[in-house]
Design an enzyme around this catalytic site. Sequence first.
Site, short mmCIF file in Angstrom:
data_model
loop_
_atom_site.label_atom_id
_atom_site.label_comp_id
_atom_site.label_asym_id
_atom_site.label_seq_id
_atom_site.Cartn_x
_atom_site.Cartn_y
_atom_site.Cartn_z
N ASP A 182 -0.77 3.06 8.39
CA ASP A 182 -1.42 2.44 9.56
C ASP A 182 -0.62 2.52 10.86
OD1 ASP A 182 -3.67 1.75 8.18
OD2 ASP A 182 -2.88 -0.19 7.54
N THR B 58 3.82 2.94 5.61
CA THR B 58 2.41 2.56 5.67
C THR B 58 1.68 3.57 6.56
OG1 THR B 58 0.82 1.00 6.62
CG2 THR B 58 3.06 0.82 7.42
N ARG C 14 1.05 -5.01 -5.72
CA ARG C 14 1.01 -6.24 -4.92
C ARG C 14 1.33 -7.35 -5.91
NH1 ARG C 14 -2.82 -3.06 -1.74
NH2 ARG C 14 -1.88 -3.01 0.31
N ARG D 269 -7.65 -1.51 9.28
CA ARG D 269 -8.36 -2.79 9.27
C ARG D 269 -8.06 -3.59 10.55
NH1 ARG D 269 -6.79 -5.20 3.90
NH2 ARG D 269 -6.51 -3.03 3.39
N GLY E 8 0.83 -1.21 0.00
CA GLY E 8 0.00 0.00 0.00
C GLY E 8 0.86 1.25 0.00
N ASP F 128 1.39 0.44 12.11
CA ASP F 128 1.18 -0.82 12.85
C ASP F 128 2.38 -1.75 12.75
OD1 ASP F 128 0.94 -1.30 10.19
OD2 ASP F 128 -0.86 -2.53 10.33
N ASP G 94 4.45 -4.64 6.36
CA ASP G 94 4.95 -5.94 6.83
C ASP G 94 4.88 -7.03 5.76
OD1 ASP G 94 2.22 -6.01 6.99
OD2 ASP G 94 2.13 -6.88 8.99
P1 ADP Z 1 2.30 -4.21 2.65
O1 ADP Z 1 3.76 -4.26 2.35
O2 ADP Z 1 1.76 -2.82 2.55
O3 ADP Z 1 1.96 -4.92 3.95
P2 ADP Z 1 1.20 -6.49 1.12
O4 ADP Z 1 0.81 -7.28 2.32
O5 ADP Z 1 0.26 -6.44 -0.02
O6 ADP Z 1 1.51 -4.96 1.47
O7 ADP Z 1 2.59 -7.07 0.61
C1 ADP Z 1 3.26 -6.50 -0.49
C2 ADP Z 1 3.90 -7.55 -1.33
O8 ADP Z 1 4.89 -8.25 -0.57
C3 ADP Z 1 2.98 -8.66 -1.83
O9 ADP Z 1 2.21 -8.27 -2.93
C4 ADP Z 1 4.01 -9.71 -2.21
O10 ADP Z 1 4.59 -9.44 -3.45
C5 ADP Z 1 5.06 -9.55 -1.12
N1 ADP Z 1 4.83 -10.57 -0.11
C6 ADP Z 1 3.93 -10.58 0.91
N2 ADP Z 1 3.95 -11.76 1.56
C7 ADP Z 1 4.85 -12.54 0.95
C8 ADP Z 1 5.32 -13.87 1.11
N3 ADP Z 1 4.85 -14.67 2.09
N4 ADP Z 1 6.26 -14.34 0.25
C9 ADP Z 1 6.75 -13.56 -0.71
N5 ADP Z 1 6.33 -12.31 -0.95
C10 ADP Z 1 5.41 -11.79 -0.14
#
Ligand code: ADP
Length: 326
Positions: free
Chosen positions: A131, A129, A75, A175, A14, A133, A106
């Site tokens: 948030d 982020t 993502r 969330r 995000g 968090d 995260d």
């Molecule tokens: P944020 O970084 O804001 O928490 P996301 O949770 O959408 O956002 O995570 C961003 C990207 O990080 C995901 O689209 C994916 O490419 C990568 N990612 C998240 N979890 C994993 C995982 N278990 N293994 C590999 N890549 C991951």
Amino acid sequence: MGKLKKIGVLTSGGDAPGMNAAVRAVVRTAIYYDIEIVGVFQGFDGLISAKFIDLDSRSVSNIINRGGTILKTARSEKFKTKEGRKIAHKNLLDQGIEALVVIGGDGSFTGARIFEQEFNFPCIGIPGTIDNDIYGTDFTIGFDTAVNTVIEAVDKIRDTASSHDRFFFIEVMGRDSGYIALHSGIACGAEKIMIPELEGEFESLVETLKEGTKRKKTSNIVIVAEGDQEGGAYEIAKKTRIEFPEFDVKVTVLGHTQRGGSPTCSDRVMATRMGVKAVECLMLNRSNVMVGIVNNHIVTCSLLDAIKQHPSLNPELLNVALIAST
Ligand code: ADP
């Protein structure tokens, strides 16, 4: 590893206001220390589809004040697969990139950590982020801007709420976390703040409103985090109309306005400090960590802790919110 020659930077997950300030700081720091710097477009997807761009000092001119991210964010489902990450690794080696700065939340840190472990490829995280968090830092990039966006909107809503004796539920982002709701609720003098971390809040809301009625309160502002346990602002408004049919109840969902806008001074300065530190860590062969800010000192914490542990809401803030709204 000898002297670092070339690093990459990407924004992932995000978006958050201040990501550009962090990108700018990473680029300028690399150049300051005579390290080549490559931008990766669209987060981890850009590693897989080889969307690289050589950056120089001028590439990041006039972006410190801009929301969003010039590198775009995404993502990436492909990066969650071993095949996807193999291609990403090959592309990085082809480019001669030796380490990666990942600006995100995260989820992005989870991806970065897996990547570092699988390929022994140095990665460092910067928390971006709205948030707030993430464990290991008092603040994340974008949070201060987001809460300031919220209070600007709520102040406006309060004007009309008090003119019409209306009752507003204002839904803000969060969330799983009530940080935005709690901070903006205190700053706006909300009568009640409803957050995912607390249970049984509808009963407490009813009490607050009854008390307010006794004190001849005619308008109310309730800040609701989108993930609160009662089902969000529309659901709570529905139940409130049943309980208090005499109230003129309205709902405003602030939504994505909270993700945009020019970053505040605080977010710009913090993002810049984190960007500088991230590159300096990589130069010292320090990776698999996230840069954070604790008690106004730049610190690092392992990516594992940043992902696995959760910051707890400050009970003092909860208490302050309660006392100040009576
Ligand atoms: P944020 O970084 O804001 O928490 P996301 O949770 O959408 O956002 O995570 C961003 C990207 O990080 C995901 O689209 C994916 O490419 C990568 N990612 C998240 N979890 C994993 C995982 N278990 N293994 C590999 N890549 C991951």
